[in-house]
Design a protein around this motif. Structure first.
Motif, PDB file in Angstrom:
ATOM      1  N   MET A 185     -72.936 -92.630  16.369  1.00 55.77           N
ATOM      2  CA  MET A 185     -72.031 -91.607  15.291  1.00 55.77           C
ATOM      3  C   MET A 185     -70.996 -92.347  14.867  1.00 55.77           C
ATOM      4  SD  MET A 185     -70.727 -89.227  18.352  1.00 55.77           S
ATOM      5  CE  MET A 185     -68.919 -89.212  18.725  1.00 55.77           C
ATOM      6  N   ASN A 186     -70.094 -92.980  15.402  1.00 54.52           N
ATOM      7  CA  ASN A 186     -68.765 -93.582  14.848  1.00 54.52           C
ATOM      8  C   ASN A 186     -69.331 -94.963  13.972  1.00 54.52           C
ATOM      9  OD1 ASN A 186     -67.226 -91.446  15.712  1.00 54.52           O
ATOM     10  ND2 ASN A 186     -67.475 -92.110  17.920  1.00 54.52           N
ATOM     11  N   GLN A 187     -69.865 -94.718  13.118  1.00 54.18           N
ATOM     12  CA  GLN A 187     -70.042 -95.983  12.256  1.00 54.18           C
ATOM     13  C   GLN A 187     -69.015 -96.509  11.431  1.00 54.18           C
ATOM     14  OE1 GLN A 187     -74.203 -94.965  11.606  1.00 54.18           O
ATOM     15  NE2 GLN A 187     -74.904 -95.864  13.361  1.00 54.18           N
ATOM     16  N   ALA A 188     -68.788 -97.591  11.295  1.00 53.62           N
ATOM     17  CA  ALA A 188     -68.188 -98.196  10.073  1.00 53.62           C
ATOM     18  C   ALA A 188     -69.161 -98.788   9.306  1.00 53.62           C
ATOM     19  CB  ALA A 188     -67.162 -99.235  10.622  1.00 53.62           C
ATOM     20  N   LYS A 189     -68.722 -98.982   7.888  1.00 55.49           N
ATOM     21  CA  LYS A 189     -69.668 -99.632   7.077  1.00 55.49           C
ATOM     22  C   LYS A 189     -70.312-100.905   7.553  1.00 55.49           C
ATOM     23  CE  LYS A 189     -69.252-101.292   2.501  1.00 55.49           C
ATOM     24  NZ  LYS A 189     -68.232-101.386   1.181  1.00 55.49           N
ATOM     25  N   GLY A 239     -68.221-104.118   7.273  1.00 58.61           N
ATOM     26  CA  GLY A 239     -67.058-104.105   7.756  1.00 58.61           C
ATOM     27  C   GLY A 239     -66.963-103.873   9.281  1.00 58.61           C
ATOM     28  N   LEU A 287     -67.744-104.572  13.160  1.00 60.97           N
ATOM     29  CA  LEU A 287     -67.085-105.447  14.086  1.00 60.97           C
ATOM     30  C   LEU A 287     -68.332-106.281  14.825  1.00 60.97           C
ATOM     31  CD1 LEU A 287     -63.936-103.785  15.276  1.00 60.97           C
ATOM     32  CD2 LEU A 287     -64.449-105.463  13.322  1.00 60.97           C
ATOM     33  N   PHE A 309     -60.036-107.370   6.524  1.00 62.92           N
ATOM     34  CA  PHE A 309     -60.387-106.150   5.776  1.00 62.92           C
ATOM     35  C   PHE A 309     -59.974-105.729   4.225  1.00 62.92           C
ATOM     36  CE2 PHE A 309     -60.037-105.629  10.397  1.00 62.92           C
ATOM     37  CZ  PHE A 309     -61.277-105.045  10.603  1.00 62.92           C
ATOM     38  N   ALA A 310     -60.936-105.231   3.625  1.00 71.22           N
ATOM     39  CA  ALA A 310     -60.758-104.908   2.253  1.00 71.22           C
ATOM     40  C   ALA A 310     -60.097-106.055   1.225  1.00 71.22           C
ATOM     41  CB  ALA A 310     -59.530-103.815   2.224  1.00 71.22           C
ATOM     42  N   GLY A 368     -57.917-105.053  19.054  1.00 70.49           N
ATOM     43  CA  GLY A 368     -58.172-103.849  18.686  1.00 70.49           C
ATOM     44  C   GLY A 368     -56.905-102.608  18.788  1.00 70.49           C
ATOM     45  N   GLY A 394     -56.814 -94.202   3.345  1.00 70.27           N
ATOM     46  CA  GLY A 394     -57.557 -93.376   3.634  1.00 70.27           C
ATOM     47  C   GLY A 394     -57.239 -91.946   2.781  1.00 70.27           C
ATOM     48  N   GLY A 395     -58.558 -90.727   3.207  1.00 70.57           N
ATOM     49  CA  GLY A 395     -58.149 -89.691   2.698  1.00 70.57           C
ATOM     50  C   GLY A 395     -58.443 -89.553   1.137  1.00 70.57           C
ATOM     51  N   ILE A 416     -66.608 -91.421  11.591  1.00 69.56           N
ATOM     52  CA  ILE A 416     -66.722 -92.009  10.393  1.00 69.56           C
ATOM     53  C   ILE A 416     -68.306 -91.961   9.985  1.00 69.56           C
ATOM     54  CG2 ILE A 416     -66.521 -94.371   9.183  1.00 69.56           C
ATOM     55  CD1 ILE A 416     -64.379 -94.692  11.089  1.00 69.56           C
ATOM     56  N   GLU A 449     -63.550 -98.538   3.011  1.00 66.47           N
ATOM     57  CA  GLU A 449     -64.002 -99.288   4.114  1.00 66.47           C
ATOM     58  C   GLU A 449     -63.153 -98.931   5.324  1.00 66.47           C
ATOM     59  OE1 GLU A 449     -63.550-103.360   3.243  1.00 66.47           O
ATOM     60  OE2 GLU A 449     -63.126-104.042   5.272  1.00 66.47           O
ATOM     61  N   HIS A 493     -64.734 -88.765   7.910  1.00 68.07           N
ATOM     62  CA  HIS A 493     -64.278 -89.607   6.703  1.00 68.07           C
ATOM     63  C   HIS A 493     -65.379 -90.426   6.399  1.00 68.07           C
ATOM     64  CE1 HIS A 493     -61.843 -91.920   4.206  1.00 68.07           C
ATOM     65  NE2 HIS A 493     -60.644 -91.318   4.524  1.00 68.07           N
ATOM     66  N   VAL A 519     -63.223 -86.930   2.825  1.00 67.61           N
ATOM     67  CA  VAL A 519     -62.619 -86.324   4.062  1.00 67.61           C
ATOM     68  C   VAL A 519     -62.783 -85.036   4.556  1.00 67.61           C
ATOM     69  CG1 VAL A 519     -60.229 -86.477   3.386  1.00 67.61           C
ATOM     70  CG2 VAL A 519     -60.583 -86.762   5.894  1.00 67.61           C
ATOM     71  N   LYS A 523     -54.353 -90.097   6.318  1.00 63.78           N
ATOM     72  CA  LYS A 523     -54.069 -90.878   5.197  1.00 63.78           C
ATOM     73  C   LYS A 523     -53.194 -91.932   5.634  1.00 63.78           C
ATOM     74  CE  LYS A 523     -53.878 -88.513   1.163  1.00 63.78           C
ATOM     75  NZ  LYS A 523     -55.101 -88.467   0.502  1.00 63.78           N
ATOM     76  N   ILE A 552     -58.133 -97.365   7.135  1.00 64.59           N
ATOM     77  CA  ILE A 552     -59.372 -96.989   5.998  1.00 64.59           C
ATOM     78  C   ILE A 552     -58.755 -97.428   4.690  1.00 64.59           C
ATOM     79  CG2 ILE A 552     -60.603 -95.229   4.923  1.00 64.59           C
ATOM     80  CD1 ILE A 552     -60.494 -93.496   7.413  1.00 64.59           C
ATOM     81  N   TRP A 607     -58.106-102.125  -5.161  1.00 62.62           N
ATOM     82  CA  TRP A 607     -57.601-101.485  -3.625  1.00 62.62           C
ATOM     83  C   TRP A 607     -56.514-100.984  -3.902  1.00 62.62           C
ATOM     84  CZ3 TRP A 607     -61.164-101.073   0.158  1.00 62.62           C
ATOM     85  CH2 TRP A 607     -62.228-102.241   0.010  1.00 62.62           C
TER      86      TRP A 607
END
Lengths: 108, 159
Positions: free
Chosen positions: A1-5, A8, A10, A37-38, A84, A107-108, B6, B50, B80, B92, B116, B121, B134
């Motif tokens: 369920m909690n899946q990162a892309k 990206g 780990l 990241f990013a 982490g 985010g958001g 996520i 990401e 998200h 989100v 945010k 993220i 970005w």
């Protein structure tokens, strides 16, 4: 369920080995996993790697990697996570740790 | 009940809303953040998100706990998106349920703000002229970067 892309995430990075020092220093060598990241991931061309070098803390390690990969972001803009969890940049590094460099979030 | 997820496929709030319901609750406040077609004067055609899942999960739980303590709300859930999003898609979704509306409104606003600013993220904007970039949240780029309680407790200066 909690899946990162996937790219990206780990799970099972296939790190490459890379040394980050070009000259000897008094600091002992540490071998750590580095995660990007990013924007940092794009500029490094990878999301993780093994790094062996004389890097007493994450701040020094970032400076070494910034030079290598020509990162645009300054250390002051980047947050650090060690194994982490958010960490202070001056936390001493130990071999075997995973050091993540986090660009400014959006985010958001 | 608190939960953060996520997901890499479209968010459908109907899938989650029922998990918040409880006969003691008279209010549920939801926030949905959509991809819009313009940012800072530039035409946006889509976004790429990401996320670093494990640290998102840990930090989201800290945010939820702060919200519960501060606003005395009972149930919080947030979802998200990651991956490629088109204009109009939901990036989100946050929902807070509680006995009364006032604390639910306040907690929902708090949670989306902290998501945010604090969760690992990252958003890349794709522009109509073919370029992409970005972006950083305003509060972070303004110099008061999001800090965790741990960092504040450790006396870190804003980065």
């Amino acid at each position: 369920m909690n899946q990162a892309k996937a790219k990206g995430s780990l799970e099972q990075p296939k790190p490459e080995r890379a040394g980050v020092t070009s000259q000897p220093t008094a600091d002992p060598l540490v071998e750590v996993t580095v995660r990007y990241f990013a924007a940092l991931k794009e500029q490094a061309g990878r999301d993780a790697e093994w790094v062996t070098g004389a890097s007493p803390d994450a701040r020094v390690l970032y400076a070494q990697l910034k030079k290598r990969y020509q990162f645009d972001l300054e250390m002051e803009q980047v947050r650090i996570a060690i194994d982490g969890a958010f960490a202070r940049p001056e936390t001493p590094l130990r071999s075997g740790q995973e050091i993540a460099f986090l660009p400014p979030v959006s985010g958001g | 009940m608190t939960e953060f997820r996520i997901v890499d496929s479209p968010i459908n709030p109907q899938n989650y809303r029922l998990t918040l319901s409880d006969e003691r609750f008279g209010a549920c406040v939801e926030f949905e953040g959509w991809v819009r077609s313009e940012n800072l004067g530039r035409k946006v055609t889509g976004l790429t998100y990401e996320a670093w899942g494990p640290l998102c999960q840990a930090e989201a739980q800290v945010i939820f706990e702060e919200a519960r303590e501060r606003f005395q709300v009972s149930r919080i859930m947030a979802v998200h998106r990651t991956g490629e999003l088109k204009v109009g898609e939901t990036a989100v979704w946050v929902a807070v349920a509680s006995p009364h509306r006032k604390e639910a409104f306040a907690a929902c606003a708090f949670v989306i703000d902290e998501i945010k600013h604090r969760l690992p993220i990252w958003k890349k904007e794709h522009y109509a002229d073919g370029t992409q970039e970005w972006v950083a949240c305003h509060r972070c780029s303004a110099g008061s970067a999001a800090q965790t309680q741990d960092e504040r407790g450790a006396g870190l200066s804003p980065s």
